[in-house]
Design a protein around this motif. Sequence first.
Motif, PDB file in Angstrom:
ATOM      1  N   TYR A  45       0.839  -1.198   0.000  1.00  0.00           N
ATOM      2  CA  TYR A  45       0.000   0.000   0.000  1.00  0.00           C
ATOM      3  C   TYR A  45       0.874   1.249   0.000  1.00  0.00           C
ATOM      4  O   TYR A  45       0.690   2.163  -0.810  1.00  0.00           O
ATOM      5  N   LEU A  49       1.254   4.044  -3.118  1.00  0.00           N
ATOM      6  CA  LEU A  49       1.025   5.478  -2.920  1.00  0.00           C
ATOM      7  C   LEU A  49       2.217   6.302  -3.399  1.00  0.00           C
ATOM      8  O   LEU A  49       2.041   7.392  -3.946  1.00  0.00           O
ATOM      9  N   LEU A 108       0.321   9.429   3.087  1.00  0.00           N
ATOM     10  CA  LEU A 108      -0.775   8.657   3.694  1.00  0.00           C
ATOM     11  C   LEU A 108      -1.899   9.567   4.167  1.00  0.00           C
ATOM     12  O   LEU A 108      -3.073   9.225   4.031  1.00  0.00           O
ATOM     13  N   ALA A 111      -3.988  10.414   1.250  1.00  0.00           N
ATOM     14  CA  ALA A 111      -4.363   9.289   0.391  1.00  0.00           C
ATOM     15  C   ALA A 111      -5.843   9.220   0.035  1.00  0.00           C
ATOM     16  O   ALA A 111      -6.168   9.056  -1.151  1.00  0.00           O
ATOM     17  N   PRO A 112      -6.772   9.321   0.978  1.00  0.00           N
ATOM     18  CA  PRO A 112      -8.185   9.163   0.593  1.00  0.00           C
ATOM     19  C   PRO A 112      -8.626  10.187  -0.462  1.00  0.00           C
ATOM     20  O   PRO A 112      -9.359   9.848  -1.379  1.00  0.00           O
ATOM     21  N   SER A 115      -5.500  10.000  -3.704  1.00  0.00           N
ATOM     22  CA  SER A 115      -5.299   8.701  -4.353  1.00  0.00           C
ATOM     23  C   SER A 115      -6.484   7.789  -4.061  1.00  0.00           C
ATOM     24  O   SER A 115      -6.315   6.722  -3.465  1.00  0.00           O
ATOM     25  N   TYR A 119      -6.467   4.010  -2.357  1.00  0.00           N
ATOM     26  CA  TYR A 119      -7.089   3.909  -1.036  1.00  0.00           C
ATOM     27  C   TYR A 119      -8.219   2.887  -1.052  1.00  0.00           C
ATOM     28  O   TYR A 119      -8.317   2.042  -0.157  1.00  0.00           O
ATOM     29  N   SER A 123      -8.474  -0.710   0.886  1.00  0.00           N
ATOM     30  CA  SER A 123      -9.541  -0.762   1.888  1.00  0.00           C
ATOM     31  C   SER A 123     -10.344  -2.048   1.741  1.00  0.00           C
ATOM     32  O   SER A 123     -11.118  -2.405   2.629  1.00  0.00           O
ATOM     33  N   ALA A 131      -5.627  -0.099   4.444  1.00  0.00           N
ATOM     34  CA  ALA A 131      -5.813   1.358   4.432  1.00  0.00           C
ATOM     35  C   ALA A 131      -6.704   1.797   5.585  1.00  0.00           C
ATOM     36  O   ALA A 131      -6.576   2.919   6.088  1.00  0.00           O
ATOM     37  N   GLN A 132      -7.581   0.913   6.015  1.00  0.00           N
ATOM     38  CA  GLN A 132      -8.495   1.228   7.121  1.00  0.00           C
ATOM     39  C   GLN A 132      -7.813   1.131   8.490  1.00  0.00           C
ATOM     40  O   GLN A 132      -8.325   1.642   9.470  1.00  0.00           O
TER      41      GLN A 132
END
Length: 136
Positions: A45, A49, A108, A111-112, A115, A119, A123, A131-132
């Motif tokens: 992850y 990113l 990070l 990210a949401p 990206s 993400y 997730s 990611a969560q």
Amino acid sequence: TILDIEVEVLNCLEFRVTAPSPLQLLGHLVAGMGYEQVHLQMAQYFLELTLLEYPMVARNPVEVAAAALYLTHTVFGTMAPWNEVLQERTGFTADDLEDFAGEIRGVLQRAPARSPAVYAKFSARMFGAVAQMIRM
């Protein structure tokens, strides 16, 4: 001539000549070290990113893989952030990686929004929903 020799070498290699990616290098770094799947998914992850950040793409692929793995260690907190084996395999100390890991932390946090596809991918349960797990 040199050109003929180069062509012969490339033909022998079937033109499979590329630089290793951080993801490929990550696999070599962790080989035989007993990492759990969730740790590898978290590191992947982080690596994915970094692919979306132009300044990070220009970095040494070993450094990118090492910083992602170092950050994985610090996020989980279940293992030492860095050890002698990883230092030997990468050539980087924990101190060498701290600043770059900080840059990845910054990515990070964005990210949401920045990206969303990466993400969303990480997730999903298929990728361990890593990611969560991160609360920066």
